[in-house]
Write a protein that holds these residues in place. Sequence first.
Motif, mmCIF file in Angstrom:
data_model
loop_
_atom_site.group_PDB
_atom_site.id
_atom_site.type_symbol
_atom_site.label_atom_id
_atom_site.label_comp_id
_atom_site.label_asym_id
_atom_site.label_seq_id
_atom_site.Cartn_x
_atom_site.Cartn_y
_atom_site.Cartn_z
ATOM 1 N N PRO A 103 0.817 -1.224 0.000
ATOM 2 C CA PRO A 103 0.000 0.000 0.000
ATOM 3 C C PRO A 103 0.845 1.265 0.000
ATOM 4 O O PRO A 103 0.492 2.257 -0.650
ATOM 5 N N ALA A 104 1.978 1.250 0.698
ATOM 6 C CA ALA A 104 2.855 2.423 0.699
ATOM 7 C C ALA A 104 3.371 2.709 -0.708
ATOM 8 O O ALA A 104 3.456 3.868 -1.134
ATOM 9 N N LEU A 105 3.673 1.641 -1.438
ATOM 10 C CA LEU A 105 4.160 1.786 -2.808
ATOM 11 C C LEU A 105 3.104 2.447 -3.692
ATOM 12 O O LEU A 105 3.399 3.368 -4.463
ATOM 13 N N LEU A 106 1.860 1.990 -3.555
ATOM 14 C CA LEU A 106 0.769 2.578 -4.332
ATOM 15 C C LEU A 106 0.597 4.063 -3.993
ATOM 16 O O LEU A 106 0.466 4.903 -4.885
ATOM 17 N N LEU A 107 0.632 4.391 -2.714
ATOM 18 C CA LEU A 107 0.454 5.785 -2.289
ATOM 19 C C LEU A 107 1.597 6.667 -2.774
ATOM 20 O O LEU A 107 1.382 7.816 -3.188
ATOM 21 N N LEU A 108 2.820 6.153 -2.734
ATOM 22 C CA LEU A 108 3.977 6.939 -3.179
ATOM 23 C C LEU A 108 3.927 7.208 -4.679
ATOM 24 O O LEU A 108 4.245 8.318 -5.129
ATOM 25 N N VAL A 109 3.533 6.203 -5.459
ATOM 26 C CA VAL A 109 3.424 6.398 -6.907
ATOM 27 C C VAL A 109 2.327 7.422 -7.211
ATOM 28 O O VAL A 109 2.503 8.301 -8.064
ATOM 29 N N CYS A 110 1.199 7.314 -6.502
ATOM 30 C CA CYS A 110 0.131 8.319 -6.677
ATOM 31 C C CYS A 110 0.662 9.716 -6.391
ATOM 32 O O CYS A 110 0.397 10.669 -7.143
ATOM 33 N N GLY A 111 1.415 9.854 -5.301
ATOM 34 C CA GLY A 111 1.974 11.154 -4.950
ATOM 35 C C GLY A 111 2.961 11.651 -5.992
ATOM 36 O O GLY A 111 2.954 12.830 -6.360
ATOM 37 N N ALA A 112 3.809 10.749 -6.486
ATOM 38 C CA ALA A 112 4.809 11.131 -7.483
ATOM 39 C C ALA A 112 4.162 11.619 -8.772
ATOM 40 O O ALA A 112 4.690 12.509 -9.447
ATOM 41 N N LEU A 113 2.994 11.042 -9.091
ATOM 42 C CA LEU A 113 2.325 11.376 -10.349
ATOM 43 C C LEU A 113 1.182 12.376 -10.171
ATOM 44 O O LEU A 113 0.440 12.659 -11.109
ATOM 45 N N GLY A 114 1.014 12.870 -8.938
ATOM 46 C CA GLY A 114 0.072 13.960 -8.700
ATOM 47 C C GLY A 114 -1.372 13.576 -8.475
ATOM 48 O O GLY A 114 -2.257 14.435 -8.530
ATOM 49 N N TYR A 115 -1.643 12.288 -8.160
ATOM 50 C CA TYR A 115 -3.039 11.902 -7.890
ATOM 51 C C TYR A 115 -3.310 11.965 -6.392
ATOM 52 O O TYR A 115 -2.601 11.333 -5.593
ATOM 53 N N GLY B 180 -6.763 11.736 -5.157
ATOM 54 C CA GLY B 180 -8.128 11.289 -4.899
ATOM 55 C C GLY B 180 -8.208 10.209 -3.834
ATOM 56 O O GLY B 180 -7.232 9.503 -3.568
ATOM 57 N N ARG B 181 -9.371 10.063 -3.223
ATOM 58 C CA ARG B 181 -9.538 9.112 -2.127
ATOM 59 C C ARG B 181 -9.514 7.655 -2.585
ATOM 60 O O ARG B 181 -9.333 6.752 -1.763
ATOM 61 N N GLN B 182 -9.674 7.435 -3.884
ATOM 62 C CA GLN B 182 -9.659 6.048 -4.356
ATOM 63 C C GLN B 182 -8.308 5.378 -4.075
ATOM 64 O O GLN B 182 -8.219 4.149 -3.997
ATOM 65 N N ARG B 183 -7.268 6.209 -3.873
ATOM 66 C CA ARG B 183 -5.955 5.627 -3.584
ATOM 67 C C ARG B 183 -5.962 4.895 -2.242
ATOM 68 O O ARG B 183 -5.286 3.879 -2.078
ATOM 69 N N PHE B 184 -6.754 5.366 -1.291
ATOM 70 C CA PHE B 184 -6.831 4.695 0.005
ATOM 71 C C PHE B 184 -7.546 3.349 -0.129
ATOM 72 O O PHE B 184 -7.143 2.350 0.471
ATOM 73 N N VAL C 217 -14.143 -3.434 -7.327
ATOM 74 C CA VAL C 217 -15.244 -3.139 -8.244
ATOM 75 C C VAL C 217 -15.712 -1.695 -8.056
ATOM 76 O O VAL C 217 -16.108 -1.027 -9.014
ATOM 77 N N GLU C 218 -15.646 -1.219 -6.806
ATOM 78 C CA GLU C 218 -16.116 0.127 -6.489
ATOM 79 C C GLU C 218 -15.317 1.221 -7.208
ATOM 80 O O GLU C 218 -15.786 2.352 -7.332
ATOM 81 N N ALA C 219 -14.114 0.880 -7.668
ATOM 82 C CA ALA C 219 -13.316 1.872 -8.394
ATOM 83 C C ALA C 219 -13.921 2.168 -9.762
ATOM 84 O O ALA C 219 -13.615 3.200 -10.373
ATOM 85 N N GLY C 220 -14.770 1.267 -10.265
ATOM 86 C CA GLY C 220 -15.454 1.489 -11.534
ATOM 87 C C GLY C 220 -14.539 1.540 -12.734
ATOM 88 O O GLY C 220 -14.807 2.245 -13.710
ATOM 89 N N LEU D 102 -1.005 0.371 -10.344
ATOM 90 C CA LEU D 102 -2.298 0.961 -10.010
ATOM 91 C C LEU D 102 -2.175 2.454 -9.713
ATOM 92 O O LEU D 102 -3.070 3.244 -10.052
ATOM 93 N N GLY D 103 -1.072 2.854 -9.081
ATOM 94 C CA GLY D 103 -0.859 4.274 -8.826
ATOM 95 C C GLY D 103 -0.815 5.069 -10.119
ATOM 96 O O GLY D 103 -1.385 6.154 -10.219
ATOM 97 N N ALA D 104 -0.157 4.494 -11.138
ATOM 98 C CA ALA D 104 -0.077 5.160 -12.441
ATOM 99 C C ALA D 104 -1.433 5.198 -13.127
ATOM 100 O O ALA D 104 -1.789 6.198 -13.770
#
Length: 309
Positions: free
Chosen positions: A36-48, A50-54, A111-114, A168-170
Amino acid sequence: MREVDNVIAQRLSSSVPLIGQISQYIIAAGGKRLRPALLLLVCGALGYQGRQRFNLAAVVELIHTATLLHDDVVDASTMRRGRATANETFGNPASVLVGDFLHTRSFQMMVEAGSMRIMEILSEATNVIAEGEVLQLMNMHDASLDEAGYLRVIRSKTAKLFEASAQLGAVLAHSPAPVEAACATYGQALGTAFQIIDDVLDYDGNTAEMGKNIGDDLREGKSTLPLIAAMQRGTSAQADIVRTAIEQGSTESLEAIMAIVRETGALDVARAAAHAEARRAMDALDCIPSNSHTASLLQLAAQLLERRT
């Protein structure tokens, strides 16, 4: 990460008390939360932001936790993260079934991510992980396994979820295909390095530091990179000792084998392989924007080589 932990706590609720009890038992044991930390860091690096990252960070942690429950049953493990495993405490049937619950709950959440792309990545990852588990089972007590076969197992069993987490972060950041591919490469290389170091520590760590029993891999008949390198570099007598231990799943010669992997330089060979993977991970970040999150991703790959737990 507090937000991710909140999501996990909310989504572990069930009308069946034992499910919540076992789920909380293994989640409360802690762990590195690397995926999960990896996903959050990639989101941060790429500027996302949104709450879907959690939500998706929680998904990958639940998938990982489910595999731990199943792994410990298959491997008959008694200790993880410094305390009794769930199967040791609650029994094998309950651990397997709660692992199934965590898998199905994670699919409800994704699934909730749509997004069909997100579903595609995570469904493929869980399938590849399962294949890796079966492949490892087939390789148990096989002393003829070579480095290529070993890497195939760990890239399926361990590195695939690292790869999916970064990818997924990307995807959440709507990154172009080359950036998504670079993030996937980073995750795969990082996960591969992580597992190689984990296998090194089974012969170069201690129970108190690692929170699991030293020699578990040998008892399970796993032919890991330190043992493969030791058989390749050692004398015929040394190779015979290692080969026999793998084939019999015996820890009677554990002290001798730990000495052999040190004397033959097998640990150095394995650490060099982990270093090469960490370098590959860092090189993959060249096309990612330079910011504090990217710096953390680089630091994560570098520090991985120094881990003792």
